[in-house]
Design an enzyme around this catalytic site. Structure first.
Site, PDB file in Angstrom:
ATOM      1  N   PRO A   1       0.828  -1.207   0.000  1.00  0.00           N
ATOM      2  CA  PRO A   1       0.000   0.000   0.000  1.00  0.00           C
ATOM      3  C   PRO A   1       0.869   1.266   0.000  1.00  0.00           C
ATOM      4  CG  PRO A   1      -0.791  -1.567   1.631  1.00  0.00           C
ATOM      5  CD  PRO A   1       0.496  -2.127   1.089  1.00  0.00           C
TER       6      PRO A   1
ATOM      7  N   LEU B   1       4.770   1.598   4.868  1.00  0.00           N
ATOM      8  CA  LEU B   1       5.268   0.242   4.645  1.00  0.00           C
ATOM      9  C   LEU B   1       6.421   0.204   3.636  1.00  0.00           C
ATOM     10  CD1 LEU B   1       1.795  -1.525   4.606  1.00  0.00           C
ATOM     11  CD2 LEU B   1       3.380  -1.298   6.516  1.00  0.00           C
ATOM     12  N   GLY B   2       6.977   1.360   3.355  1.00  0.00           N
ATOM     13  CA  GLY B   2       8.195   1.405   2.536  1.00  0.00           C
ATOM     14  C   GLY B   2       7.974   1.162   1.061  1.00  0.00           C
TER      15      GLY B   2
ATOM     16  N   SER C   1       7.757   3.263  -1.491  1.00  0.00           N
ATOM     17  CA  SER C   1       8.610   4.021  -2.412  1.00  0.00           C
ATOM     18  C   SER C   1      10.024   3.447  -2.425  1.00  0.00           C
ATOM     19  CB  SER C   1       8.610   5.518  -2.082  1.00  0.00           C
ATOM     20  OG  SER C   1       9.144   5.734  -0.810  1.00  0.00           O
ATOM     21  N   ALA C   2      10.544   3.084  -1.262  1.00  0.00           N
ATOM     22  CA  ALA C   2      11.899   2.516  -1.222  1.00  0.00           C
ATOM     23  C   ALA C   2      11.944   1.175  -1.946  1.00  0.00           C
ATOM     24  CB  ALA C   2      12.361   2.351   0.222  1.00  0.00           C
ATOM     25  N   ALA C   3      10.920   0.346  -1.751  1.00  0.00           N
ATOM     26  CA  ALA C   3      10.935  -0.981  -2.394  1.00  0.00           C
ATOM     27  C   ALA C   3      10.896  -0.842  -3.916  1.00  0.00           C
ATOM     28  CB  ALA C   3       9.762  -1.820  -1.892  1.00  0.00           C
TER      29      ALA C   3
ATOM     30  N   ASP D   1      14.702   2.992   5.048  1.00  0.00           N
ATOM     31  CA  ASP D   1      13.769   2.305   4.137  1.00  0.00           C
ATOM     32  C   ASP D   1      14.499   1.638   2.970  1.00  0.00           C
ATOM     33  OD1 ASP D   1      11.828   3.267   5.798  1.00  0.00           O
ATOM     34  OD2 ASP D   1      10.616   4.205   4.241  1.00  0.00           O
TER      35      ASP D   1
HETATM   36  O1  PMV Z   1       7.931   6.575   4.884  1.00  0.00           O
HETATM   37  P1  PMV Z   1       7.592   5.846   6.118  1.00  0.00           P
HETATM   38  O2  PMV Z   1       6.223   6.115   6.612  1.00  0.00           O
HETATM   39  O3  PMV Z   1       7.936   4.397   6.021  1.00  0.00           O
HETATM   40  O4  PMV Z   1       8.530   6.468   7.292  1.00  0.00           O
HETATM   41  C1  PMV Z   1       9.900   6.361   7.284  1.00  0.00           C
HETATM   42  C2  PMV Z   1      10.446   6.446   8.656  1.00  0.00           C
HETATM   43  C3  PMV Z   1      10.806   7.831   9.206  1.00  0.00           C
HETATM   44  O5  PMV Z   1      11.648   7.575  10.323  1.00  0.00           O
HETATM   45  C4  PMV Z   1       9.570   8.576   9.670  1.00  0.00           C
HETATM   46  C5  PMV Z   1      11.549   8.691   8.189  1.00  0.00           C
HETATM   47  C6  PMV Z   1      12.952   8.181   7.858  1.00  0.00           C
HETATM   48  O6  PMV Z   1      13.484   8.627   6.836  1.00  0.00           O
HETATM   49  O7  PMV Z   1      13.530   7.383   8.605  1.00  0.00           O
END
Ligand code: PMV
Length: 319
Positions: free
Chosen positions: A98, A103-104, A106-108, A149
């Site tokens: 989602p 839940l990461g 964008s990074a994934a 992430d």
């Molecule tokens: O993008 P999210 O909701 O997974 O949040 C990332 C975690 C934070 O600590 C809030 C931001 C970061 O860059 O570590």
């Protein structure tokens, strides 16, 4: 030639936000995935299947906002000579994770895209390189990312992360426990929430310093308990950690309703995971409580997902 790559989503167990100012955090990869397939094509096309967006890459043409991280990755690998000459391609991005839910996702997607892009150009995508490039994309999305992430989507498993360094944590996941992701249904931008927290920190520095110190202590105690497999203790520390996250100003009525309903229905731990102000609540429970939890939490959440920690980060599949 076609190269596909998948990378996992994540939950942050301890230390979100605190990690942005150099405190430690613990995260694990979970069995929800983003997938990117890259195949040869006459023009370079980047396509998001979920968002129904298509962008024809050109150095000087900005893509729609959602696709900006991928253009950034292509520009970055060219500018830093990681790839000498671009072979045109068509990339298709899809994800079960989602979006904007902590839940990461964008990074994934950035990790899967980077690894597939390098492989497509005949390079061996090392963990270190993929994570570093994906971090450049995270900067576009989150402004001041801690790097946790992209690290967890790259390496998988459980990690202890601090100031750009990570250590793998050996955790034997116990099948008699279940992890539920309870979506508040409210999407939010991580960059916006991080800024709000940093503003509170600057305004109340002497108070916040102490809260950040407690968060650090919770994360170190949690590390010991995870290694021992003491999930009852972990649940209790999750509840304490949630209290600190509330003090940062990132909880909402919806989050609190979910947390309290979960704890009243037998969960051992419930906390914000990720940036907060919407997004998801993670709930740790004994397997026997899950049906009741799902029944009660369904009244408060549009989506509940049962997830498991997974040990692997990105995986390349050449076709
Ligand atoms: O993008 P999210 O909701 O997974 O949040 C990332 C975690 C934070 O600590 C809030 C931001 C970061 O860059 O570590």
């Amino acid at each position: 030639m076609k190269v596909c790559c998948r990378a996992p989503g994540k939950v942050i167990w301890f230390g979100e936000h605190f990690v942005v100012l150099g405190k430690p955090a613990i995260a694990s990869a979970i069995d929800l995935y983003a997938r990117v397939c890259i195949s040869s094509s006459q023009h370079t096309i980047i396509e998001s299947r979920d968002k129904n967006l298509v962008y024809r890459y050109s150095r000087d043409k900005e893509p729609p906002k959602t696709l900006k991280p991928f253009k950034q990755i292509v520009d970055y690998v060219l500018d830093s000579n990681i790839v000498e000459k671009l072979r045109s391609f068509h990339a298709v991005i899809e994800s079960d994770i989602p979006i904007a839910a902590g839940l990461g996702s964008s990074a994934a997607t950035s990790v899967a895209f980077t690894a597939a892009l390098l492989k497509y150009h005949g390079l061996e995508p090392s963990h270190k390189l993929v994570s570093r490039i994906a971090f450049e994309a995270e900067r576009i999305v989150h402004k001041k990312p801690s790097g946790i992430d992209n690290t967890i989507a790259t390496y998988g498993g459980f990690i202890y992360y601090r100031g750009g360094f990570m250590k793998r944590v050996d955790v034997d996941w116990r099948e008699d426990y279940t992890l539920l992701i309870v979506d508040t249904g409210r999407e939010r931008s991580t960059g916006f929430v991080v800024k709000k927290v940093l503003d509170r920190y600057s305004k109340w520095e002497s108070v916040m310093e102490k809260i950040y110190g407690v968060a650090e202590e919770i994360t170190s105690r949690a590390l010991e308990l995870l290694v021992k497999g003491d999930l009852e203790g972990i649940g209790e520390l999750m509840n304490i950690c949630h209290g600190l996250l509330v003090s940062l100003g990132i909880s909402t009525y919806e989050i609190e309703s979910i947390v309290h309903t979960a704890l009243d229905s037998g969960a051992i731990g419930a906390k914000i995971t990720g940036a907060g102000l919407g997004g998801s609540v993670m709930v740790l429970a004994k397997r026997g409580c899950v049906d009741d939890l799902v029944k009660k939490l369904s009244l408060l959440s549009p989506r509940i997902i049962l997830v498991k920690p997974v040990s692997k980060g990105f995986i390349i599949e050449e076709k």
